[in-house]
Scaffold this motif. Structure first.
Motif, mmCIF file in Angstrom:
data_model
loop_
_atom_site.group_PDB
_atom_site.id
_atom_site.type_symbol
_atom_site.label_atom_id
_atom_site.label_comp_id
_atom_site.label_asym_id
_atom_site.label_seq_id
_atom_site.Cartn_x
_atom_site.Cartn_y
_atom_site.Cartn_z
ATOM 1 N N GLY A 252 -29.262 -13.820 85.757
ATOM 2 C CA GLY A 252 -29.641 -14.328 87.069
ATOM 3 C C GLY A 252 -30.782 -15.331 87.017
ATOM 4 O O GLY A 252 -31.472 -15.529 88.015
ATOM 5 N N LEU A 253 -30.985 -15.984 85.884
ATOM 6 C CA LEU A 253 -32.096 -16.926 85.701
ATOM 7 C C LEU A 253 -31.656 -18.342 86.093
ATOM 8 O O LEU A 253 -31.487 -19.225 85.243
ATOM 9 C CB LEU A 253 -32.603 -16.875 84.252
ATOM 10 N N MET A 254 -31.497 -18.549 87.383
ATOM 11 C CA MET A 254 -30.929 -19.796 87.875
ATOM 12 C C MET A 254 -31.874 -20.989 87.749
ATOM 13 O O MET A 254 -31.414 -22.112 87.600
ATOM 14 C CB MET A 254 -30.461 -19.631 89.329
ATOM 15 N N TRP B 135 -19.861 -11.611 90.529
ATOM 16 C CA TRP B 135 -19.643 -12.676 91.523
ATOM 17 C C TRP B 135 -20.935 -13.248 92.081
ATOM 18 O O TRP B 135 -21.039 -14.463 92.256
ATOM 19 C CB TRP B 135 -18.733 -12.175 92.649
ATOM 20 N N PRO B 136 -21.936 -12.426 92.370
ATOM 21 C CA PRO B 136 -23.165 -13.028 92.908
ATOM 22 C C PRO B 136 -23.798 -14.052 91.961
ATOM 23 O O PRO B 136 -24.147 -15.152 92.384
ATOM 24 C CB PRO B 136 -24.084 -11.826 93.140
ATOM 25 N N ASN B 137 -23.934 -13.713 90.677
ATOM 26 C CA ASN B 137 -24.543 -14.655 89.739
ATOM 27 C C ASN B 137 -23.640 -15.856 89.475
ATOM 28 O O ASN B 137 -24.123 -16.994 89.375
ATOM 29 C CB ASN B 137 -24.915 -13.965 88.425
ATOM 30 N N GLY B 138 -22.351 -15.627 89.359
ATOM 31 C CA GLY B 138 -21.421 -16.742 89.156
ATOM 32 C C GLY B 138 -21.409 -17.682 90.347
ATOM 33 O O GLY B 138 -21.363 -18.914 90.190
ATOM 34 N N THR B 139 -21.475 -17.112 91.540
ATOM 35 C CA THR B 139 -21.502 -17.925 92.757
ATOM 36 C C THR B 139 -22.798 -18.709 92.868
ATOM 37 O O THR B 139 -22.791 -19.889 93.238
ATOM 38 C CB THR B 139 -21.301 -17.024 93.993
ATOM 39 N N LYS B 140 -23.921 -18.070 92.542
ATOM 40 C CA LYS B 140 -25.202 -18.792 92.543
ATOM 41 C C LYS B 140 -25.152 -19.970 91.572
ATOM 42 O O LYS B 140 -25.652 -21.050 91.877
ATOM 43 C CB LYS B 140 -26.352 -17.862 92.148
ATOM 44 N N LEU B 141 -24.546 -19.757 90.400
ATOM 45 C CA LEU B 141 -24.428 -20.830 89.419
ATOM 46 C C LEU B 141 -23.563 -21.957 89.972
ATOM 47 O O LEU B 141 -23.901 -23.138 89.832
ATOM 48 C CB LEU B 141 -23.848 -20.281 88.112
ATOM 49 N N ASP B 142 -22.467 -21.621 90.622
ATOM 50 C CA ASP B 142 -21.577 -22.629 91.204
ATOM 51 C C ASP B 142 -22.293 -23.452 92.272
ATOM 52 O O ASP B 142 -22.183 -24.679 92.296
ATOM 53 C CB ASP B 142 -20.335 -21.956 91.797
ATOM 54 N N ARG C 200 -24.261 -24.732 72.069
ATOM 55 C CA ARG C 200 -25.450 -23.914 72.343
ATOM 56 C C ARG C 200 -25.731 -23.850 73.847
ATOM 57 O O ARG C 200 -26.109 -22.819 74.381
ATOM 58 C CB ARG C 200 -26.664 -24.460 71.597
ATOM 59 N N ARG C 201 -25.507 -24.995 74.521
ATOM 60 C CA ARG C 201 -25.755 -25.027 75.963
ATOM 61 C C ARG C 201 -24.774 -24.116 76.709
ATOM 62 O O ARG C 201 -25.153 -23.432 77.655
ATOM 63 C CB ARG C 201 -25.675 -26.456 76.505
ATOM 64 N N LEU C 202 -23.511 -24.103 76.291
ATOM 65 C CA LEU C 202 -22.526 -23.216 76.915
ATOM 66 C C LEU C 202 -22.924 -21.752 76.760
ATOM 67 O O LEU C 202 -22.860 -20.975 77.720
ATOM 68 C CB LEU C 202 -21.138 -23.452 76.303
ATOM 69 N N ILE C 203 -23.337 -21.379 75.563
ATOM 70 C CA ILE C 203 -23.782 -20.008 75.317
ATOM 71 C C ILE C 203 -24.994 -19.690 76.183
ATOM 72 O O ILE C 203 -25.071 -18.625 76.811
ATOM 73 C CB ILE C 203 -24.106 -19.809 73.821
ATOM 74 N N LEU C 204 -25.936 -20.626 76.210
ATOM 75 C CA LEU C 204 -27.162 -20.422 76.980
ATOM 76 C C LEU C 204 -26.863 -20.300 78.477
ATOM 77 O O LEU C 204 -27.434 -19.434 79.153
ATOM 78 C CB LEU C 204 -28.139 -21.569 76.711
ATOM 79 N N LEU C 205 -25.963 -21.115 78.994
ATOM 80 C CA LEU C 205 -25.605 -21.003 80.415
ATOM 81 C C LEU C 205 -25.034 -19.624 80.734
ATOM 82 O O LEU C 205 -25.364 -19.035 81.764
ATOM 83 C CB LEU C 205 -24.619 -22.100 80.819
ATOM 84 N N GLY C 206 -24.196 -19.100 79.854
ATOM 85 C CA GLY C 206 -23.657 -17.754 80.061
ATOM 86 C C GLY C 206 -24.745 -16.698 80.053
ATOM 87 O O GLY C 206 -24.780 -15.802 80.906
ATOM 88 N N ALA C 207 -25.661 -16.805 79.087
ATOM 89 C CA ALA C 207 -26.755 -15.832 78.991
ATOM 90 C C ALA C 207 -27.673 -15.911 80.210
ATOM 91 O O ALA C 207 -28.085 -14.875 80.755
ATOM 92 C CB ALA C 207 -27.555 -16.065 77.707
ATOM 93 N N LEU C 208 -27.987 -17.129 80.638
ATOM 94 C CA LEU C 208 -28.869 -17.290 81.802
ATOM 95 C C LEU C 208 -28.207 -16.773 83.072
ATOM 96 O O LEU C 208 -28.850 -16.105 83.884
ATOM 97 C CB LEU C 208 -29.268 -18.759 81.953
ATOM 98 N N ALA D 221 -18.731 -21.728 86.029
ATOM 99 C CA ALA D 221 -19.263 -20.788 87.026
ATOM 100 C C ALA D 221 -18.183 -19.817 87.489
ATOM 101 O O ALA D 221 -18.433 -18.603 87.592
ATOM 102 C CB ALA D 221 -19.856 -21.555 88.203
ATOM 103 N N LEU D 222 -16.989 -20.325 87.743
ATOM 104 C CA LEU D 222 -15.894 -19.455 88.171
ATOM 105 C C LEU D 222 -15.538 -18.455 87.074
ATOM 106 O O LEU D 222 -15.391 -17.256 87.327
ATOM 107 C CB LEU D 222 -14.669 -20.291 88.560
ATOM 108 N N PHE D 223 -15.418 -18.941 85.858
ATOM 109 C CA PHE D 223 -15.113 -18.076 84.720
ATOM 110 C C PHE D 223 -16.165 -16.982 84.571
ATOM 111 O O PHE D 223 -15.842 -15.807 84.385
ATOM 112 C CB PHE D 223 -15.031 -18.937 83.448
ATOM 113 N N LEU D 224 -17.434 -17.371 84.689
ATOM 114 C CA LEU D 224 -18.517 -16.405 84.516
ATOM 115 C C LEU D 224 -18.564 -15.364 85.621
ATOM 116 O O LEU D 224 -19.091 -14.263 85.407
ATOM 117 C CB LEU D 224 -19.861 -17.123 84.389
ATOM 118 N N CYS D 225 -18.023 -15.673 86.793
ATOM 119 C CA CYS D 225 -17.980 -14.669 87.867
ATOM 120 C C CYS D 225 -17.383 -13.361 87.367
ATOM 121 O O CYS D 225 -17.831 -12.283 87.742
ATOM 122 C CB CYS D 225 -17.162 -15.180 89.056
#
Length: 150
Positions: free
Chosen positions: A72-74, A108-115, A60-68, A99-103
């Protein structure tokens, strides 16, 4: 469920299940708060949704991290990253890989912010762990001895 239906034992047991699941998900205890917002969070989201069979908390956390990340809900992603680390569900390396996968899927901006957020939270948790493992007064004595030698 609103704040009113507490007379029977079932509302209290639902709340206790919700509080227990919140503690499990976030790795920290929660106290009961008044109001409909907290009631829906504890009684429905955690006692019912996070408690459903079929997916683990980690799933559930993995799914939620992708959705967030996609939204852009960092701030909220940071809460989830901290909990995943505390609960040892995900490692620092796995979170950077996420984070890299989600880029590629959230931009890229949201994936980079997550990283970057992963790095920040890991550093904060390591600093807090060092402070907790320090003997009481050690930091003050090392500072005062440095100051005395100047």
């Amino acid at each position: 469920m609103g704040g009113g239906g507490r007379a029977n034992g079932s509302a209290d047991s639902v709340r206790q299940r919700g509080l227990a699941k919140m503690a499990e998900v976030y790795g920290t205890e929660f106290q009961n708060y008044p109001g409909d917002h907290f009631a829906m969070t504890a009684d429905h989201l955690f006692a019912e949704i996070w408690s459903r069979p079929g997916l683990t908390i980690r799933d559930r956390r993995l799914i939620l991290l992708g959705a967030l990340a996609a939204q852009g809900l960092m701030d909220t992603a940071g809460i989830q990253i901290g909990a995943a680390l505390r609960n040892e569900e995900l490692t620092e390396a796995q979170l950077h890989e996420i984070a890299l996968f989600l880029c590629y899927y959230v931009g890229w901006p949201n994936g980079t912010k997550l990283d970057i957020l992963v790095g920040t939270i890991v550093a904060q948790q390591k600093k807090a762990a060092r402070k907790q493992s320090e003997p009481v007064g050690e930091s003050e004595s090392s500072v005062s001895s440095e100051d005395a030698s100047k």
